[in-house]
Design a protein around this motif. Structure first.
Motif, short mmCIF file in Angstrom:
data_model
loop_
_atom_site.label_atom_id
_atom_site.label_comp_id
_atom_site.label_asym_id
_atom_site.label_seq_id
_atom_site.Cartn_x
_atom_site.Cartn_y
_atom_site.Cartn_z
N ILE B 29 -48.60 -8.02 -36.42
CA ILE B 29 -50.06 -7.91 -36.43
C ILE B 29 -50.62 -8.05 -35.02
O ILE B 29 -51.50 -7.29 -34.59
CB ILE B 29 -50.68 -8.97 -37.35
CG1 ILE B 29 -50.22 -8.73 -38.79
CG2 ILE B 29 -52.19 -8.95 -37.26
CD1 ILE B 29 -50.57 -9.86 -39.74
N GLU B 42 -54.39 -11.86 -43.04
CA GLU B 42 -53.65 -10.61 -42.94
C GLU B 42 -52.14 -10.85 -43.03
O GLU B 42 -51.42 -10.04 -43.62
CB GLU B 42 -54.00 -9.91 -41.61
CG GLU B 42 -53.32 -8.57 -41.40
CD GLU B 42 -53.70 -7.51 -42.44
OE1 GLU B 42 -54.76 -7.66 -43.08
OE2 GLU B 42 -52.91 -6.57 -42.63
N ARG B 45 -51.50 -11.32 -46.67
CA ARG B 45 -51.64 -10.04 -47.37
C ARG B 45 -50.36 -9.21 -47.24
O ARG B 45 -49.85 -8.66 -48.21
CB ARG B 45 -52.85 -9.29 -46.78
CG ARG B 45 -53.53 -8.32 -47.72
CD ARG B 45 -54.88 -7.88 -47.16
NE ARG B 45 -55.83 -8.98 -47.06
CZ ARG B 45 -56.46 -9.33 -45.95
NH1 ARG B 45 -56.24 -8.70 -44.82
NH2 ARG B 45 -57.31 -10.34 -45.96
N ARG B 46 -49.83 -9.13 -46.02
CA ARG B 46 -48.63 -8.31 -45.81
C ARG B 46 -47.38 -8.93 -46.43
O ARG B 46 -46.41 -8.23 -46.71
CB ARG B 46 -48.40 -8.10 -44.31
CG ARG B 46 -49.53 -7.32 -43.65
CD ARG B 46 -49.13 -6.80 -42.27
NE ARG B 46 -50.28 -6.19 -41.61
CZ ARG B 46 -50.22 -5.50 -40.48
NH1 ARG B 46 -49.05 -5.34 -39.88
NH2 ARG B 46 -51.30 -4.98 -39.95
#
Lengths: 232, 232
Positions: B29, B42, B45-46
DNA sequence: GTCTATATGACGATAGAC
DNA sequence: GTCTATCGTCATATAGAC
C-alpha cells in the motif's frame, strides 16, 4: 446597492487579506506539526472561525497546499535573489559558490516544513499547479543564469555543460539539506553536522568545474579552518 | 490441553507469519499510495479481515510504521551487503565507489516509499525504535568499515578523516536519490536524470579523497562515455 | 487467542439557513 | 460570508462471541 467598483475593490482586498492570513496560519501549523500534520480544522480553530468557512477561500486542502507551495517557492526565490553575487572583488569560484550555497541551504534549514513541501512532496496525491510552481522555475533559471555568467567570466571552465553543472550543484545542495533536516533537524547552518560539509563539498565541485586558474585549483585537503562556515 | 511447547511454537510461528503478511500488505500500500497514504483499514480490507483484528498484532499505526522501518532498513542492509566489494582485480577507487553507489542508489530508486520512510521521516510524530533502527546503524558501520578498508589498502588518502569521508559520501548519495525521487520518480537507475550524475559525482569524490596514485587522479572532465551507468 | 460488532472522536468536505 | 448540521472515512478502543 453599494455594488460600485469601489466596494468591489474593498471586498476583493479584504478577501485577499483573509486568504493571506489563512496561508500564514497554515504555514505556522506546518512548521510546528510537519507538512502532513496540517489540518483544516486547526487552521479554523486558530483563526476563531468554523472549518466550513475556510472553504469559501480554498475549495480543498490540496488548494491550501498549493498556496503554501507558491508561498514557499516565492520566499526562497526572494531570499536567493536578495543575495547579490558580487564578482567585482576578485573572489574565487570557491568563495562565490560557498556564499550562494549557504544562502540557499540557510533558508532551507530555517524553513524545514516549506523545504519538505517544496522538495520532497510528502502529501499523497498533491502536485503543485503551474502557477504555484512558477517561482521554482524562476529559481532554476536564476541559478542557471548565474552559472552561465560565471562561465562567461572565466571562473567556470568553458567546456563544462551548463546542464551538468546545474544538475550536480542541485544534487550537492539537496544532499546537504536532506541529510541535515532528516538526521539533525534542530542544528543551525553554522553548527550543523552536514551543513558544515559545505566548504569541502563546494571545494570539490569548484575544483571539478572551475577553470584552471591558480587560485581555484589548490590541491590540498581542506583543513579545519577552511571548513568554517561563513556568517555572511 | 494441547498447551505443550509444540503447540506454543506452532501458534507463535503462525503469529509471526501473520505479522509478516501484515507488513507485506502495508509495504504494498505504501508503495502505491505513498508513506502517509497507508491506512490500517486498507490493510485489513486487503487481508480480508476487520481493522480491529490488526490491533492484535500491532498496538498502533506507529507500531506498524516501526515494523515497516525495520523491514526497509533490513532489506537495504541485505542488498548492500550482498554486493561484495571486490578489490582483488586492481580496480581504481573510482570504480569501486561507483559500484557501491549504484548498488545503494539502485535499491532506493526501486523502493521510493521505503526510502522516504527511512530517510525523510514524513510521518508526524513517528520516530523509529532502537530495534527498528539497528539495521540502519549496521549499514552506517558497514560503510565506515569499507572506507577504513579502502584507506588501509591505500586507495583513500591516509590523512582523510573517516567521519568526513563518510559524511560527504552520504550527502552525495542522498542528494542524487532525493533529486531523482522528487523530480523524476519513474525513471530507472540507468536512465535517471540525476542517477546519471553518479559517475561524475563519484569521480569528484574519488579525486578529493583518493590517494594520489596515477590511475585515480586523471584530471580530464568525464566525457559522455564515462557517464555511462554500470549495469552490474 | 482471535475474531466480529460496535463506539468514539477527529478529519475533510458539502448542503443549506441566515 | 459565516454559521449549524451532517456525511463518510479514518485511527483507535472496548465488549463479547467462539
Amino acid at each position: 446597492m453599494n455594488s460600485g467598483p469601489g466596494t468591489l475593490d474593498r471586498r476583493q482586498r479584504r478577501r485577499q487579506e483573509t486568504i493571506a492570513e489563512v496561508v500564514d496560519v497554515a504555514a505556522e501549523i506546518m512548521a510546528e506539526q510537519g507538512v502532513v500534520g496540517l489540518s483544516v480544522g486547526e487552521v479554523a480553530r486558530r483563526m476563531g472561525i468554523r472549518p466550513p468557512s475556510l472553504y469559501v477561500y480554498f475549495p480543498s486542502k490540496h488548494a491550501l497546499y498549493d498556496a503554501l507551495f507558491a508561498r514557499g517557492a516565492q520566499e526562497v526565490l526572494d531570499h536567493v535573489r536578495s543575495d547579490d553575487v558580487d564578482l567585482t572583488e576578485g573572489q574565487t569560484l570557491d568563495e562565490v559558490l560557498l556564499h550562494v550555497a549557504e544562502t540557499f541551504v540557510g533558508w532551507s534549514i530555517e524553513h524545514p516544513a516549506f523545504t519538505a513541501l517544496l522538495f520532497w512532496r510528502p502529501v499523497p496525491g498533491f502536485a503543485p499547479s503551474a502557477e504555484a510552481y512558477a517561482p521554482a522555475v524562476a529559481l532554476i533559471e536564476l541559478t542557471r543564469a548565474r552559472f552561465a555568467d560565471l562561465r562567461d567570466r572565466g571562473l567556470v571552465r568553458a567546456d563544462a555543460e551548463l546542464d551538468d553543472v546545474q544538475r550536480d550543484w542541485t544534487v550537492l545542495l539537496s544532499g546537504v539539506i536532506s541529510q541535515q533536516l532528516s538526521n539533525a533537524p534542530g542544528e543551525s547552518l553554522a553548527e550543523g553536522r552536514f551543513t558544515s560539509a559545505l566548504p569541502t563539498l563546494v571545494a570539490m565541485f569548484a575544483r571539478h568545474y572551475g577553470a584552471a586558474t591558480p587560485m581555484s585549483t589548490r590541491l590540498s585537503l581542506p583543513s579545519k579552518e577552511n571548513r568554517r562556515v561563513r556568517t555572511r
